[in-house]
Design a protein around this motif. Structure first.
Motif, short mmCIF file in Angstrom:
data_model
loop_
_atom_site.label_atom_id
_atom_site.label_comp_id
_atom_site.label_asym_id
_atom_site.label_seq_id
_atom_site.Cartn_x
_atom_site.Cartn_y
_atom_site.Cartn_z
N ALA A 80 3.81 -50.14 31.83
CA ALA A 80 4.83 -51.00 32.47
C ALA A 80 5.60 -50.22 33.53
N MET A 81 5.90 -48.96 33.22
CA MET A 81 6.64 -48.12 34.18
C MET A 81 5.81 -47.89 35.44
N VAL A 82 4.54 -47.54 35.24
CA VAL A 82 3.66 -47.23 36.38
C VAL A 82 3.47 -48.48 37.24
N SER A 83 3.30 -49.62 36.59
CA SER A 83 3.04 -50.83 37.37
C SER A 83 4.30 -51.26 38.14
N ALA A 84 5.49 -51.11 37.53
CA ALA A 84 6.72 -51.45 38.27
C ALA A 84 6.94 -50.48 39.42
N TYR A 85 6.62 -49.21 39.19
CA TYR A 85 6.74 -48.23 40.28
C TYR A 85 5.83 -48.64 41.44
N ALA A 86 4.57 -48.99 41.10
CA ALA A 86 3.57 -49.30 42.14
C ALA A 86 4.06 -50.42 43.05
N PHE A 136 4.84 -36.66 41.88
CA PHE A 136 5.15 -35.76 40.77
C PHE A 136 6.12 -36.42 39.79
N ASP A 137 7.15 -37.11 40.30
CA ASP A 137 8.16 -37.70 39.41
C ASP A 137 7.54 -38.73 38.47
N LEU A 138 6.70 -39.60 39.02
CA LEU A 138 6.12 -40.63 38.16
C LEU A 138 5.17 -39.99 37.15
N ALA A 139 4.42 -39.00 37.60
CA ALA A 139 3.50 -38.30 36.69
C ALA A 139 4.27 -37.60 35.57
N ALA A 143 -3.65 -36.90 39.11
CA ALA A 143 -4.01 -35.47 39.08
C ALA A 143 -2.85 -34.66 38.50
N TYR A 144 -1.63 -34.92 38.96
CA TYR A 144 -0.48 -34.18 38.40
C TYR A 144 -0.34 -34.44 36.91
N CYS A 145 -0.54 -35.70 36.51
CA CYS A 145 -0.33 -36.05 35.11
C CYS A 145 -1.30 -35.27 34.22
N ALA A 146 -2.56 -35.14 34.67
CA ALA A 146 -3.54 -34.37 33.89
C ALA A 146 -3.04 -32.93 33.71
N GLY A 147 -2.57 -32.32 34.80
CA GLY A 147 -2.08 -30.94 34.74
C GLY A 147 -0.84 -30.82 33.86
N LEU A 148 0.04 -31.80 33.96
CA LEU A 148 1.28 -31.74 33.17
C LEU A 148 0.99 -31.93 31.68
N ILE A 202 13.06 -45.15 40.01
CA ILE A 202 12.57 -43.93 40.68
C ILE A 202 11.95 -44.31 42.03
N ALA A 203 11.20 -45.40 42.03
CA ALA A 203 10.54 -45.83 43.28
C ALA A 203 11.57 -46.13 44.36
N ARG A 204 12.72 -46.69 43.96
CA ARG A 204 13.74 -47.04 44.95
C ARG A 204 14.24 -45.79 45.67
#
Ligand SMILES: Nc1ncnc2c1ncn2[C@@H]1O[C@H](COP(=O)(O)OP(=O)(O)OP(=O)(O)O)[C@@H](O)[C@H]1O
Ligand SMILES: [Mg+2]
Length: 326
Positions: free
Chosen positions: A250-256, A223-226, A273-278, A131-133
């Motif tokens: 692992a996903m969040v750290s690879a994205y970062a 938004f996508d990562l959240a 913030a988005y993740c909390a709302g989702l 996703i990050a790419r």
């Protein structure tokens, strides 16, 4: 067979994907938003996809069929970034909002793997870097911005049914939830997929293959990562699985590691913030997670999501602190 289907068959014939005989269109799933069929052709199996004007969910939810165009554009753009990330678009019929993809055989969807207990953190990391790419390749690209003017559709399919519907249920949290809508509209940064969910990711030998980009828009990549993190955290509660929380980490750290367009801390703050709302929206929103039926699970998610909406945490910290039970 409806009129639309007759036109679709004509279009398939025009594209030489089928001959004179009636095609054997085999439904692929009980998709809520589209008709999706598998079709054998002389050059191998393909997927034919046509958006429905109204989603098959309990609440009445209309959605513009133009989202088929958004999906084709996203798939083609992602293919230009890395062909392994997506199925190839073989044909599209813009007047019918329908299109044809190469069928990728023998690949389960990631959701089924996760539910079966096969939780591979290395694969989760590949989802994050994939996703990050796409985000890194499109960040601040004016031509991508001009090609995806789909903010109204994104509001109708994502911001309204998730954040604003939840805001209508909870007056105390309404300002924070409205704030997420503004956060998104203030951060037009990159090409957003809009539905990065484990059910829309095929587990292929070389890594994840992303499907179902109907909500694609120019917007905030956080938004996508959240969105994908939310799915993993909900399933961590549902299945009481530490491995699922670790997969999210692992996903969040690879994205970062792939963020090269802005300070990672700014990105993580918005994603948290988005993740909390989702998380709250998948309990209270218009499209609740279908497996979130147990009251204890709902309470666990609701309590954490409410606290996070009132005191937002960066996404990496949110994942690290996420509790499967209270
Ligand atoms: N190119 C492909 N190769 C193999 N399988 C595919 C392909 N495209 C779609 N599928 C299968 O069809 C399913 C539905 O596709 P997709 O997610 O694009 O449609 P959808 O109707 O929007 O689905 P939903 O509403 O359930 O998310 C996928 O989960 C996957 O199992
Ligand atoms: Mg799907």
């Amino acid at each position: 067979m409806d009129d639309g289907a007759a036109q679709l068959i004509e279009a398939l014939r025009g594209a030489a994907l089928i001959g004179a005989e009636p095609p054997d269109l085999v439904p692929l799933t009980g998709g809520v938003s589209c008709d999706v069929w598998k079709l054998e052709t002389p050059s191998g199996p393909v997927v034919v996809k046509r958006p429905l004007p109204q989603l098959r969910v309990v609440a009445l939810w209309e959605a513009p069929v133009e989202r088929g165009t958004a999906e084709v554009r996203w798939l083609r753009r992602a293919q230009g970034i890395d062909p392994a990330l997506v199925p190839e678009v073989l044909a599209d019929f813009p007047e019918l909002h329908a299109f044809v993809l190469r069928f990728i055989p023998g690949c389960p969807v990631w959701k089924d793997e996760l539910i079966a207990g096969r939780v591979d953190p290395a694969f989760a990391a590949m989802v994050g870097s994939g996703i990050a790419r796409v985000h890194a390749a499109t960040a601040f690209n004016r031509s991508d911005q001009a090609s995806f003017p789909n903010q109204a559709m994104f509001s109708a399919l994502r911001l309204d049914p998730f954040f604003l519907h939840a805001a209508r249920q909870d007056a105390e949290l309404a300002p924070a939830l409205h704030g997420l809508v503004h956060l998104f509209s203030d951060h037009g940064i990159a090409l957003v997929h809009g539905d990065v969910s484990p059910k829309n990711i095929l587990v292929a030998a070389q890594g994840p293959v992303f499907l179902d980009a109907e909500c694609a828009t120019w917007g905030d990549p956080a938004f996508d990562l959240a969105f994908c993190t939310t799915h993993l955290l909900l399933k961590a509660v549902w299945l009481d699985s530490e491995a699922l929380r670790d997969a999210a980490a692992a996903m969040v750290s690879a994205y970062a590691a792939g963020i090269d367009w802005e300070p990672p801390a700014d990105f993580m703050a918005r994603a948290g913030a988005y993740c909390a709302g989702l998380l709250l929206a998948r309990i209270e929103g218009k499209s609740p997670a279908p497996y979130m039926t147990d009251d204890l699970h709902k309470t666990t998610v609701r309590a954490q999501a409410r606290a996070l909406l009132l005191r937002p945490q960066p996404l990496d910290a949110l994942v690290a602190q996420w509790q499967r039970t209270l």
